[in-house]
Design a protein around this motif. Structure first.
Motif, PDB file in Angstrom:
ATOM      1  N   VAL A 111     -15.449 -36.533  40.758  1.00 41.58           N
ATOM      2  CA  VAL A 111     -14.057 -35.577  40.709  1.00 41.58           C
ATOM      3  C   VAL A 111     -13.129 -36.353  39.515  1.00 41.58           C
ATOM      4  CG1 VAL A 111     -12.126 -34.926  41.824  1.00 41.58           C
ATOM      5  CG2 VAL A 111     -14.370 -35.077  43.021  1.00 41.58           C
ATOM      6  N   ILE A 112     -12.802 -35.218  38.645  1.00 44.59           N
ATOM      7  CA  ILE A 112     -11.914 -35.693  37.540  1.00 44.59           C
ATOM      8  C   ILE A 112     -10.837 -34.884  37.907  1.00 44.59           C
ATOM      9  CG2 ILE A 112     -11.396 -35.962  35.253  1.00 44.59           C
ATOM     10  CD1 ILE A 112     -14.611 -36.154  34.788  1.00 44.59           C
ATOM     11  N   GLU A 171     -12.049 -30.982  37.611  1.00 43.00           N
ATOM     12  CA  GLU A 171     -13.679 -30.940  37.172  1.00 43.00           C
ATOM     13  C   GLU A 171     -14.140 -31.676  38.214  1.00 43.00           C
ATOM     14  OE1 GLU A 171     -14.289 -32.045  33.053  1.00 43.00           O
ATOM     15  OE2 GLU A 171     -12.255 -32.501  33.120  1.00 43.00           O
ATOM     16  N   ILE A 172     -15.153 -30.966  38.963  1.00 38.80           N
ATOM     17  CA  ILE A 172     -16.173 -31.647  40.032  1.00 38.80           C
ATOM     18  C   ILE A 172     -17.707 -31.702  39.404  1.00 38.80           C
ATOM     19  CG2 ILE A 172     -17.126 -31.748  42.118  1.00 38.80           C
ATOM     20  CD1 ILE A 172     -14.431 -30.820  43.236  1.00 38.80           C
ATOM     21  N   ALA A 173     -18.344 -32.567  39.361  1.00 41.06           N
ATOM     22  CA  ALA A 173     -19.867 -32.586  39.064  1.00 41.06           C
ATOM     23  C   ALA A 173     -20.489 -33.041  40.141  1.00 41.06           C
ATOM     24  CB  ALA A 173     -20.047 -33.387  37.664  1.00 41.06           C
ATOM     25  N   TYR A 174     -21.698 -32.702  40.493  1.00 40.94           N
ATOM     26  CA  TYR A 174     -22.263 -33.064  41.774  1.00 40.94           C
ATOM     27  C   TYR A 174     -23.969 -32.788  41.612  1.00 40.94           C
ATOM     28  CZ  TYR A 174     -23.912 -33.144  46.545  1.00 40.94           C
ATOM     29  OH  TYR A 174     -24.521 -33.385  47.763  1.00 40.94           O
ATOM     30  N   THR A 175     -24.677 -33.933  41.774  1.00 42.86           N
ATOM     31  CA  THR A 175     -25.975 -33.740  41.703  1.00 42.86           C
ATOM     32  C   THR A 175     -26.706 -33.299  42.820  1.00 42.86           C
ATOM     33  OG1 THR A 175     -26.091 -35.836  40.110  1.00 42.86           O
ATOM     34  CG2 THR A 175     -28.091 -35.037  41.137  1.00 42.86           C
ATOM     35  N   TYR A 176     -27.165 -32.205  42.844  1.00 43.40           N
ATOM     36  CA  TYR A 176     -27.635 -31.412  43.965  1.00 43.40           C
ATOM     37  C   TYR A 176     -28.869 -32.288  44.893  1.00 43.40           C
ATOM     38  CZ  TYR A 176     -30.223 -27.993  47.019  1.00 43.40           C
ATOM     39  OH  TYR A 176     -30.567 -27.438  47.978  1.00 43.40           O
ATOM     40  N   GLN A 177     -28.400 -32.235  46.195  1.00 46.06           N
ATOM     41  CA  GLN A 177     -29.621 -33.046  47.294  1.00 46.06           C
ATOM     42  C   GLN A 177     -30.315 -32.085  47.733  1.00 46.06           C
ATOM     43  OE1 GLN A 177     -29.346 -36.614  46.734  1.00 46.06           O
ATOM     44  NE2 GLN A 177     -27.925 -35.955  44.992  1.00 46.06           N
TER      45      GLN A 177
END
Length: 229
Positions: A111-112, A171-177
């Protein structure tokens, strides 16, 4: 010996002759042939639904973080609200609570939070930026101290801060699990952005530390951790 074989040969011949018209076991055979395809399609559908739901959750989380960030600050009727490093840390840790334990937000994402303001020269710039999460990435739109003449955000959706005011950009970046297997969807990263104008008059001079207490850690963007450290 030959006499014993003759009836057996005759029986086999009759069975072979009747084979083209046989119908016993057809349903079982067809099911055995089709079931793997149905099973694969069903599992892929479940995985796709879970991916869509996760994408929705990430988008909603970005909006919630931006909304919460626009409200933080020391409440005073005599002066503009001050914001503290502890407030920002609480905001970032609260995002993990809002995401839920199943996502493991900071173990798999980042999270930024950026504060877009207007500097003394009248230029848009990122006054401060705070981050949390182990995902190795930097902001796609600028880093702390960068001047952004046209504002922040995608080219077709840029936002601008007004003089004496601030816009919180998240900004949110998330690696899908994957729920079942990565082979069904492949490695995917979900990204979302959101912004809110600060709701109340805010002291934009700096991010403060609480006087008389141990300084709260600064969640600077050169760290890739899942806690405020």
């Amino acid at each position: 010996m030959i006499r014993q074989l003759c009836p057996m040969i005759a029986t086999a011949a009759r069975r072979l002759k009747a084979l083209p018209g046989a119908r016993a076991g057809v349903a079982v055979t067809e099911t055995a042939l089709v079931l793997p395809f149905f099973l694969g399609a069903g599992l892929a559908g479940i995985e796709l639904a879970n991916y869509s739901l996760t994408t929705l959750r990430v988008g909603q989380l970005a909006v919630q973080v931006a909304d919460n960030a626009s409200r933080i600050g020391d409440i005073s009727t005599l002066e503009n609200r001050k914001i503290y490093e502890a407030d920002i840390n609480d905001l970032l840790l609260g995002a993990k609570v809002q995401a839920g334990s199943g996502m493991d937000l900071y173990e798999n994402g980042r999270v930024i939070v950026s504060s877009l303001e207007v500097n003394a020269d009248g230029e848009q710039y990122i006054h401060w930026q705070r981050c949390m999460g182990t995902l190795k990435m930097v902001s796609s739109y600028g880093e702390e101290g960068d001047e952004l003449s046209n504002g922040i955000g995608p080219d077709d959706r840029k936002v601008l801060a007004q003089s004496g005011d601030a816009v919180v950009f998240v900004e949110i970046a998330y690696t899908y699990q994957p729920l079942i297997s990565q082979a069904l969807m492949g490695a995917r990263r979900i990204e979302s952005i959101a912004s809110y104008t600060v709701r109340s008059s805010r002291d934009l001079s700096q991010v403060y530390q609480v006087e008389g207490l141990a300084h709260a850690p600064v969640s600077s963007c050169n760290k890739f951790t899942d806690t405020a450290a």
